[in-house]
Design a protein around this motif. Sequence first.
Motif, PDB file in Angstrom:
ATOM      1  N   LEU A   1       0.857  -1.191   0.000  1.00 18.74           N
ATOM      2  CA  LEU A   1       0.000   0.000   0.000  1.00 18.74           C
ATOM      3  C   LEU A   1       0.892   1.239   0.000  1.00 18.74           C
ATOM      4  CD1 LEU A   1      -2.811  -1.024   2.510  1.00 18.74           C
ATOM      5  CD2 LEU A   1      -3.210  -0.076   0.225  1.00 18.74           C
ATOM      6  N   ASN A   2       1.922   1.195  -0.849  1.00 19.10           N
ATOM      7  CA  ASN A   2       2.898   2.279  -0.874  1.00 19.10           C
ATOM      8  C   ASN A   2       2.333   3.582  -1.422  1.00 19.10           C
ATOM      9  OD1 ASN A   2       4.921   0.550   0.126  1.00 19.10           O
ATOM     10  ND2 ASN A   2       5.316  -0.243  -1.933  1.00 19.10           N
ATOM     11  N   GLY A   3       1.195   3.503  -2.104  1.00 12.05           N
ATOM     12  CA  GLY A   3       0.600   4.715  -2.659  1.00 12.05           C
ATOM     13  C   GLY A   3      -0.314   5.442  -1.700  1.00 12.05           C
ATOM     14  N   GLN A   4      -0.600   4.832  -0.550  1.00 13.92           N
ATOM     15  CA  GLN A   4      -1.551   5.429   0.388  1.00 13.92           C
ATOM     16  C   GLN A   4      -1.036   6.760   0.919  1.00 13.92           C
ATOM     17  OE1 GLN A   4      -4.513   4.992   1.075  1.00 13.92           O
ATOM     18  NE2 GLN A   4      -4.987   5.526   3.180  1.00 13.92           N
ATOM     19  N   GLY A   5      -1.809   7.827   0.649  1.00 12.99           N
ATOM     20  CA  GLY A   5      -1.492   9.147   1.171  1.00 12.99           C
ATOM     21  C   GLY A   5      -0.440   9.912   0.400  1.00 12.99           C
ATOM     22  N   VAL A   6       0.045   9.382  -0.721  1.00 16.32           N
ATOM     23  CA  VAL A   6       1.097  10.069  -1.475  1.00 16.32           C
ATOM     24  C   VAL A   6       0.617  11.447  -1.921  1.00 16.32           C
ATOM     25  CG1 VAL A   6       2.418  10.055  -3.628  1.00 16.32           C
ATOM     26  CG2 VAL A   6       2.289   7.985  -2.245  1.00 16.32           C
ATOM     27  N   GLY A   7       1.430  12.456  -1.629  1.00 19.79           N
ATOM     28  CA  GLY A   7       1.109  13.825  -2.030  1.00 19.79           C
ATOM     29  C   GLY A   7      -0.133  14.384  -1.376  1.00 19.79           C
ATOM     30  N   GLY A   8      -0.690  13.668  -0.411  1.00 19.81           N
ATOM     31  CA  GLY A   8      -1.937  14.114   0.207  1.00 19.81           C
ATOM     32  C   GLY A   8      -3.128  14.044  -0.726  1.00 19.81           C
ATOM     33  N   THR A   9      -2.968  13.352  -1.872  1.00 13.24           N
ATOM     34  CA  THR A   9      -4.049  13.314  -2.870  1.00 13.24           C
ATOM     35  C   THR A   9      -4.391  11.896  -3.338  1.00 13.24           C
ATOM     36  OG1 THR A   9      -2.444  13.666  -4.649  1.00 13.24           O
ATOM     37  CG2 THR A   9      -3.543  15.624  -3.758  1.00 13.24           C
ATOM     38  N   TRP A  10      -3.514  10.928  -3.069  1.00 14.06           N
ATOM     39  CA  TRP A  10      -3.748   9.553  -3.513  1.00 14.06           C
ATOM     40  C   TRP A  10      -4.096   8.684  -2.308  1.00 14.06           C
ATOM     41  CZ3 TRP A  10      -4.119   8.106  -8.495  1.00 14.06           C
ATOM     42  CH2 TRP A  10      -3.577   8.959  -9.465  1.00 14.06           C
ATOM     43  N   PHE A  11      -5.199   7.934  -2.435  1.00 14.09           N
ATOM     44  CA  PHE A  11      -5.653   7.107  -1.317  1.00 14.09           C
ATOM     45  C   PHE A  11      -6.232   5.797  -1.843  1.00 14.09           C
ATOM     46  CE2 PHE A  11      -5.851  11.498   0.067  1.00 14.09           C
ATOM     47  CZ  PHE A  11      -5.224  11.448   1.316  1.00 14.09           C
ATOM     48  N   ALA A  12      -6.085   4.741  -1.034  1.00 16.57           N
ATOM     49  CA  ALA A  12      -6.732   3.479  -1.364  1.00 16.57           C
ATOM     50  C   ALA A  12      -8.228   3.739  -1.518  1.00 16.57           C
ATOM     51  CB  ALA A  12      -6.470   2.454  -0.267  1.00 16.57           C
ATOM     52  N   VAL A  13      -8.810   3.125  -2.546  1.00 17.98           N
ATOM     53  CA  VAL A  13     -10.216   3.395  -2.842  1.00 17.98           C
ATOM     54  C   VAL A  13     -11.097   2.336  -2.185  1.00 17.98           C
ATOM     55  CG1 VAL A  13     -10.144   2.143  -5.058  1.00 17.98           C
ATOM     56  CG2 VAL A  13     -11.894   3.898  -4.671  1.00 17.98           C
ATOM     57  N   GLY A  14     -12.183   2.793  -1.575  1.00 15.86           N
ATOM     58  CA  GLY A  14     -13.138   1.893  -0.954  1.00 15.86           C
ATOM     59  C   GLY A  14     -14.128   1.343  -1.961  1.00 15.86           C
ATOM     60  N   PRO A  15     -14.956   0.388  -1.552  1.00 19.35           N
ATOM     61  CA  PRO A  15     -15.876  -0.271  -2.490  1.00 19.35           C
ATOM     62  C   PRO A  15     -16.989   0.612  -3.031  1.00 19.35           C
ATOM     63  CG  PRO A  15     -16.186  -1.091  -0.253  1.00 19.35           C
ATOM     64  CD  PRO A  15     -14.965  -0.242  -0.227  1.00 19.35           C
ATOM     65  N   LYS A  16     -17.125   1.849  -2.493  1.00 20.97           N
ATOM     66  CA  LYS A  16     -18.113   2.786  -3.046  1.00 20.97           C
ATOM     67  C   LYS A  16     -17.437   3.978  -3.723  1.00 20.97           C
ATOM     68  CE  LYS A  16     -21.905   1.587   0.064  1.00 20.97           C
ATOM     69  NZ  LYS A  16     -22.912   2.109   1.026  1.00 20.97           N
ATOM     70  N   GLY A  17     -16.105   3.909  -3.896  1.00 21.10           N
ATOM     71  CA  GLY A  17     -15.386   4.966  -4.597  1.00 21.10           C
ATOM     72  C   GLY A  17     -14.800   6.022  -3.700  1.00 21.10           C
ATOM     73  N   GLY A  18     -15.121   6.002  -2.398  1.00 20.92           N
ATOM     74  CA  GLY A  18     -14.547   6.957  -1.469  1.00 20.92           C
ATOM     75  C   GLY A  18     -13.179   6.502  -0.984  1.00 20.92           C
ATOM     76  N   LYS A  19     -12.526   7.336  -0.165  1.00 23.88           N
ATOM     77  CA  LYS A  19     -11.277   6.923   0.457  1.00 23.88           C
ATOM     78  C   LYS A  19     -11.576   5.802   1.437  1.00 23.88           C
ATOM     79  CE  LYS A  19      -9.650  11.701   0.227  1.00 23.88           C
ATOM     80  NZ  LYS A  19      -9.199  12.891   1.000  1.00 23.88           N
ATOM     81  N   ALA A  20     -10.776   4.766   1.438  1.00 20.84           N
ATOM     82  CA  ALA A  20     -11.020   3.635   2.318  1.00 20.84           C
ATOM     83  C   ALA A  20     -11.120   4.119   3.752  1.00 20.84           C
ATOM     84  CB  ALA A  20      -9.898   2.619   2.179  1.00 20.84           C
ATOM     85  N   GLY A  21     -12.207   3.761   4.408  1.00 24.18           N
ATOM     86  CA  GLY A  21     -12.387   4.150   5.801  1.00 24.18           C
ATOM     87  C   GLY A  21     -13.071   5.476   5.983  1.00 24.18           C
ATOM     88  N   GLN A  22     -13.378   6.173   4.904  1.00 27.20           N
ATOM     89  CA  GLN A  22     -14.052   7.471   5.041  1.00 27.20           C
ATOM     90  C   GLN A  22     -15.377   7.462   4.291  1.00 27.20           C
ATOM     91  OE1 GLN A  22     -11.561  10.798   4.050  1.00 27.20           O
ATOM     92  NE2 GLN A  22      -9.860  10.066   5.305  1.00 27.20           N
TER      93      GLN A  22
END
Length: 227
Positions: A206-227
């Motif tokens: 999950l090296n891309g999580q939080g990169v640049g404050g703009t890239w986040f793992a995507v949740g199953p509804k398209g939001g940021k995972a956990g949000q």
Amino acid sequence: MTSLHHFSGAAPRGPVRRAVVATAVVLCGVAGLAGCGKTITIGDAGAPAAPAASAPAATSPAAPPAASQPAGNTALQVVDRTAAQAGLTGNGGTVVGAAVQESPPRWVQLSAVTSPPLTAPHLININQAALYRFDPDSADPTQSHCNDACAVQWPAVTIQQGGNVYLAGVDRDQVGAIRRQDGQVQLTVGGMPVYRFAGDTKPGDLNGQGVGGTWFAVGPKGGKAGQ
């Protein structure tokens, strides 16, 4: 290697032209096969694809399609089951890490999993590569702002026209597609375009999580995972 906990039987496993996705048919139990799904068609230029019957009469030569836009629209099948349940093996042609996706995969699987440090479900593909969303993108209208050099580092999750999208823990109604600036078809979840990260080289990364404050793992509804 980070262990993954799968949901719903998931197998381990400038500017851009906008496209509109229209739901054409919902399929259940076709040819006696388990599972339901839907057919989506890819429109172009921010308007739904016009039915063939409404095409202009051939009284004058039609303008040729743009080089990056194949003529016509080709349906994608979104299938409410895993690739393994459909009798498929392999990865459909998806690549891993920084490898260049020279041609779109024949099929793609989207699976919702949990993987530390995330405690909420996020999406992976059949290679167990984490999938991401980009904050500058938009879901309404759906639009990708990651092209050229950005798309080398963050490859779009693409699929062949006419291909199948298999699901595990993802609502089929959340899945769509757009046509990118380069003419390829990119999958969307909850209207947000989804991407891989070239810096993820093995399952569970999950090296891309939080990169640049703009890239986040995507949740199953398209939001940021956990949000």
